[in-house]
Design a protein around this motif. Sequence first.
Motif, PDB file in Angstrom:
ATOM      1  N   ASP A  23       0.822  -1.208   0.000  1.00  0.00           N
ATOM      2  CA  ASP A  23       0.000   0.000   0.000  1.00  0.00           C
ATOM      3  C   ASP A  23       0.857   1.260   0.000  1.00  0.00           C
ATOM      4  O   ASP A  23       0.571   2.217  -0.704  1.00  0.00           O
ATOM      5  N   ALA A  26       2.281   1.872  -3.344  1.00  0.00           N
ATOM      6  CA  ALA A  26       1.249   2.313  -4.283  1.00  0.00           C
ATOM      7  C   ALA A  26       0.975   3.793  -4.097  1.00  0.00           C
ATOM      8  O   ALA A  26       0.868   4.543  -5.068  1.00  0.00           O
ATOM      9  N   ILE A  96     -21.649   1.698  -4.111  1.00  0.00           N
ATOM     10  CA  ILE A  96     -20.273   1.355  -3.737  1.00  0.00           C
ATOM     11  C   ILE A  96     -19.373   1.382  -4.978  1.00  0.00           C
ATOM     12  O   ILE A  96     -18.270   1.936  -4.952  1.00  0.00           O
ATOM     13  N   GLN A 100     -16.061   3.644  -5.639  1.00  0.00           N
ATOM     14  CA  GLN A 100     -14.782   3.048  -6.060  1.00  0.00           C
ATOM     15  C   GLN A 100     -14.240   3.751  -7.293  1.00  0.00           C
ATOM     16  O   GLN A 100     -13.056   4.084  -7.375  1.00  0.00           O
ATOM     17  N   TYR A 105     -14.124   5.289  -2.237  1.00  0.00           N
ATOM     18  CA  TYR A 105     -14.572   4.229  -1.347  1.00  0.00           C
ATOM     19  C   TYR A 105     -13.454   3.962  -0.356  1.00  0.00           C
ATOM     20  O   TYR A 105     -12.329   3.660  -0.739  1.00  0.00           O
TER      21      TYR A 105
ATOM     22  N   PHE B  93     -18.983  -5.799   1.856  1.00  0.00           N
ATOM     23  CA  PHE B  93     -18.067  -4.693   2.164  1.00  0.00           C
ATOM     24  C   PHE B  93     -16.606  -5.127   2.047  1.00  0.00           C
ATOM     25  O   PHE B  93     -15.740  -4.337   1.687  1.00  0.00           O
ATOM     26  N   ALA B  95     -15.486  -7.314  -0.077  1.00  0.00           N
ATOM     27  CA  ALA B  95     -15.181  -7.343  -1.518  1.00  0.00           C
ATOM     28  C   ALA B  95     -14.908  -5.934  -2.034  1.00  0.00           C
ATOM     29  O   ALA B  95     -13.990  -5.729  -2.834  1.00  0.00           O
ATOM     30  N   ALA B  96     -15.720  -4.975  -1.550  1.00  0.00           N
ATOM     31  CA  ALA B  96     -15.639  -3.612  -2.083  1.00  0.00           C
ATOM     32  C   ALA B  96     -14.251  -3.000  -1.906  1.00  0.00           C
ATOM     33  O   ALA B  96     -13.805  -2.208  -2.737  1.00  0.00           O
ATOM     34  N   GLN B  97     -13.559  -3.384  -0.836  1.00  0.00           N
ATOM     35  CA  GLN B  97     -12.224  -2.828  -0.599  1.00  0.00           C
ATOM     36  C   GLN B  97     -11.251  -3.135  -1.738  1.00  0.00           C
ATOM     37  O   GLN B  97     -10.349  -2.364  -2.020  1.00  0.00           O
ATOM     38  N   GLY B  99     -11.925  -3.332  -4.805  1.00  0.00           N
ATOM     39  CA  GLY B  99     -12.244  -2.624  -6.051  1.00  0.00           C
ATOM     40  C   GLY B  99     -11.774  -1.180  -6.017  1.00  0.00           C
ATOM     41  O   GLY B  99     -12.064  -0.418  -6.942  1.00  0.00           O
ATOM     42  N   THR B 100     -11.078  -0.775  -4.957  1.00  0.00           N
ATOM     43  CA  THR B 100     -10.583   0.602  -4.880  1.00  0.00           C
ATOM     44  C   THR B 100      -9.299   0.738  -5.703  1.00  0.00           C
ATOM     45  O   THR B 100      -8.622  -0.253  -5.963  1.00  0.00           O
ATOM     46  N   TYR B 101      -8.975   1.981  -6.062  1.00  0.00           N
ATOM     47  CA  TYR B 101      -7.772   2.166  -6.896  1.00  0.00           C
ATOM     48  C   TYR B 101      -6.515   1.763  -6.146  1.00  0.00           C
ATOM     49  O   TYR B 101      -5.541   1.296  -6.730  1.00  0.00           O
ATOM     50  N   SER B 102      -6.517   1.928  -4.810  1.00  0.00           N
ATOM     51  CA  SER B 102      -5.279   1.618  -4.084  1.00  0.00           C
ATOM     52  C   SER B 102      -5.051   0.109  -3.953  1.00  0.00           C
ATOM     53  O   SER B 102      -3.923  -0.350  -3.927  1.00  0.00           O
ATOM     54  N   LYS B 103      -6.125  -0.669  -3.884  1.00  0.00           N
ATOM     55  CA  LYS B 103      -5.934  -2.134  -3.836  1.00  0.00           C
ATOM     56  C   LYS B 103      -5.927  -2.707  -5.259  1.00  0.00           C
ATOM     57  O   LYS B 103      -5.043  -3.466  -5.625  1.00  0.00           O
ATOM     58  N   ARG B 105      -7.593  -5.086  -6.923  1.00  0.00           N
ATOM     59  CA  ARG B 105      -7.475  -6.550  -7.047  1.00  0.00           C
ATOM     60  C   ARG B 105      -8.832  -7.108  -7.461  1.00  0.00           C
ATOM     61  O   ARG B 105      -9.607  -7.597  -6.632  1.00  0.00           O
ATOM     62  N   GLU B 109     -11.881  -9.246  -5.449  1.00  0.00           N
ATOM     63  CA  GLU B 109     -13.214  -8.640  -5.363  1.00  0.00           C
ATOM     64  C   GLU B 109     -14.263  -9.611  -5.920  1.00  0.00           C
ATOM     65  O   GLU B 109     -15.326  -9.800  -5.315  1.00  0.00           O
TER      66      GLU B 109
END
Lengths: 241, 247
Positions: A23, A26, A96, A100, A105, B93, B95-97, B99-103, B105, B109
């Motif tokens: 992280d 990134a 959501i 994102q 998000y 919730f 899964a949603a993490q 789909g963020t740009y920082s993860k 993955r 997801e």
Amino acid sequence: MNKFGILAAIICVFASVSADTCDVSAREHLNNIEFVDMKKGCVQLTEDQIKKEITASLKYLSYGAYFSQDNVNRPGYAKFYFDAASEEREHAHKLIEYLQMRGRYFDIQDTIISNINIGQLIKESEQAKALGLDHGWMKAPEPRANGLSAGMESLRTALKMEYAVTESIRNLIIACEAEKVDGKNDEVFNDYHFVDYLTGEFLTEQYKGKRDIAGKISTLGKMIKDNGGELADFLFDQKLQ
Amino acid sequence: MKSIIILCLVAFASANLSTDSGKSLETPCPPENLFGEVEAQDCCSNPDSCVEDSVFFHTDATSRIVDASKVDVYDEFIKYANEYLTRSYEYFFLAAQFGTYSKDRAGFEKLLNGLSDSAWNRGIDMIKQMAKRGIPHRYILNKDIEGIVSSANVTEMAAVAKAADIEKNLLIKANDIHRHHSHASLTASPSCGYDASLSHYIAEEIMEEKVDTVRTLTGYTNQLKRLFKQDPKLYPLSLFMFNQQLE
């Protein structure tokens, strides 16, 4: 904690070391690039809307369960409400996905999305007053004193629920089209794209949904007149199957 | 000629209808023992009451096999169904993490969203199963489920390990509930909870799928653990490859 829980805990310790590193690297590459512009107040209200959609989904699920009971036996209504429950859940998912896309998000301080008590939401859905509406019709004895039917009362409450959700989305739009920019008193940020998305996708769906339920109430109401709610419900249920 | 044939058919159909309705008036008794023998006999001695079906006014028919006062033998099953709804939103919730740009993955997801959808659909199916069996649904939860919150920032391996943990616990609980509904002596009362149909549902609809899910997730967890332990420096690259495999 069972054996596996302990195993998982050990794994988490291993994972946290490297993932933190990932992280950090990134974020390093994104430093000084301001590509996220969605504002905090708008994000928080969206997160709140996600909670409302979830509560509505659970409430519709309890309607579906009610109409599935052997002593109620209205498979058409049950199907209608089970489908409505999954649709509300899909709305939460779409919001959501939007957050994102906009990089918001789970990205701001004081976010409520990381601390939604799901167990509590489930328990609150049992209450007759969920979403500020009276869902007590499910507990009413049959035959109903007001000459109505369980189906009619459910549709009337569903329409009120849809109205409340629509108003909530409208308020979200109002907030997101004129949010004050931090540190700049006379500058507001209009989130054109989100407002357009909410208006085009969500409000369209809400108004279509409300028209559908209002139509059902109207048709059922005409059937109930001079006939009695039970027979009207029985026949209308077949239309819904 | 055609109209004569149609007229004949109509006459024949109406004759049949009148015979059928005559028959139903001649034999108006409801099935015996549905609401007690006494009422059935009253009905036979007074056919008028049967035409009005007044015998059925006393109580609702129920598909439940235990007395209303004993319906709490199904509470564990209700809580179990509600746990699926809760877990569905927990996965949602989680899964949603990813789909963020920082993860970023998408594979993780997708995996977690799949678990969320599957838990949601199974929860609804269990509610329908309850309705089939005359068990009223309520939003009651086990104490350990009440406090579940949408998750804070978690890593890929932690998410998969958590999912494996959840699924394995669901499997263990299914075993417990199956045991509760599938063991009784020959003379035991139904109020003890024995219910072959429900046991069958748990075994066929829940266990079979759950066993596969647990195996898949524990496999993923161990795979990730080995990738990390063998060469921690390459782990970010390993995660990238693993994510691709899940996509």
